[in-house]
Design a protein around this motif. Structure first.
Motif, PDB file in Angstrom:
ATOM      1  N   HIS A   1       0.591  -1.423   0.270  1.00  0.00           N
ATOM      2  CA  HIS A   1       0.027  -0.219  -0.208  1.00  0.00           C
ATOM      3  C   HIS A   1       0.682   1.047  -0.005  1.00  0.00           C
ATOM      4  O   HIS A   1       0.731   2.230   0.832  1.00  0.00           O
ATOM      5  N   ASP A   2       2.091   0.745  -0.573  1.00  0.00           N
ATOM      6  CA  ASP A   2       3.161   2.039  -0.629  1.00  0.00           C
ATOM      7  C   ASP A   2       2.212   3.462  -1.424  1.00  0.00           C
ATOM      8  O   ASP A   2       2.218   2.781  -3.055  1.00  0.00           O
ATOM      9  N   ARG A   3       1.926   4.261  -1.851  1.00  0.00           N
ATOM     10  CA  ARG A   3       2.129   5.613  -2.791  1.00  0.00           C
ATOM     11  C   ARG A   3       3.140   5.396  -4.146  1.00  0.00           C
ATOM     12  O   ARG A   3       2.422   5.811  -5.136  1.00  0.00           O
ATOM     13  N   ARG A   4       4.412   5.061  -3.522  1.00  0.00           N
ATOM     14  CA  ARG A   4       5.050   5.158  -4.549  1.00  0.00           C
ATOM     15  C   ARG A   4       5.315   4.476  -5.720  1.00  0.00           C
ATOM     16  O   ARG A   4       5.770   4.537  -6.733  1.00  0.00           O
TER      17      ARG A   4
ATOM     18  N   GLY B   1       3.563   2.280  -8.448  1.00  0.00           N
ATOM     19  CA  GLY B   1       2.134   2.526  -9.403  1.00  0.00           C
ATOM     20  C   GLY B   1       1.775   1.213 -10.039  1.00  0.00           C
ATOM     21  O   GLY B   1       1.423  -0.019  -8.983  1.00  0.00           O
TER      22      GLY B   1
ATOM     23  N   ASN C   1       9.577   4.280  -8.820  1.00  0.00           N
ATOM     24  CA  ASN C   1       9.285   2.736  -9.560  1.00  0.00           C
ATOM     25  C   ASN C   1       9.816   1.363  -8.181  1.00  0.00           C
ATOM     26  O   ASN C   1       9.385   1.366  -7.588  1.00  0.00           O
TER      27      ASN C   1
END
Length: 133
Positions: free
Chosen positions: A28-31, A33, A66
């Motif tokens: 759940h890391d926003r970095r 994609g 990413n």
């Protein structure tokens, strides 16, 4: 006679499936994609895993970001992988960007341009009717 599918290939195949699920559901890391796991290459002793990924809808800087993010959270991913796979030791994970998708898209684009150019040239010659000799 060597086996057609050795242990490292079977482990790599299972690891690829589990990594895809982990990246889809547990990270759940926003970095990070929309990442696709293309291939997992294991060393002979299964100590190191090179994970080749592609990132869709990202520019060159986004792709590198990413990969960097995945390498930073690789201990978490490795821990999740250890829960799912029945192995005594889990490989050290190294994420790398797979450029084959980008190369394939570029080749496809070039072939399409060549094909369009050939169609345009064929259209010009069809306009001139042949003369009877």
């Amino acid at each position: 006679m060597p086996k057609e599918f050795g242990r490292s290939q079977r482990v790599a195949s299972q690891m690829q499936k589990e990594l895809a699920l982990i990246l889809q559901r547990d990270v759940h890391d926003r970095r990070v994609g929309f990442v696709t796991v293309n291939e997992v290459v294991l060393s002979k002793d299964l100590a190191v895993a090179k994970i080749y990924i592609t990132v869709l809808n990202a520019d060159e800087a986004g792709k590198l970001a990413n990969v960097k993010a995945l390498n930073e959270i690789s201990p978490f991913i490795r821990h999740e992988l250890a829960k799912r796979m029945r192995l005594r030791h889990i490989s050290e994970l190294h994420f790398l960007y797979d450029h084959s998708f980008d190369t394939g898209m570029r080749v496809s684009q070039l072939l399409h341009e060549v094909n369009d150019g050939a169609d345009a040239d064929a259209g010009e010659t069809d306009d001139n009717p042949q003369q009877d000799v």
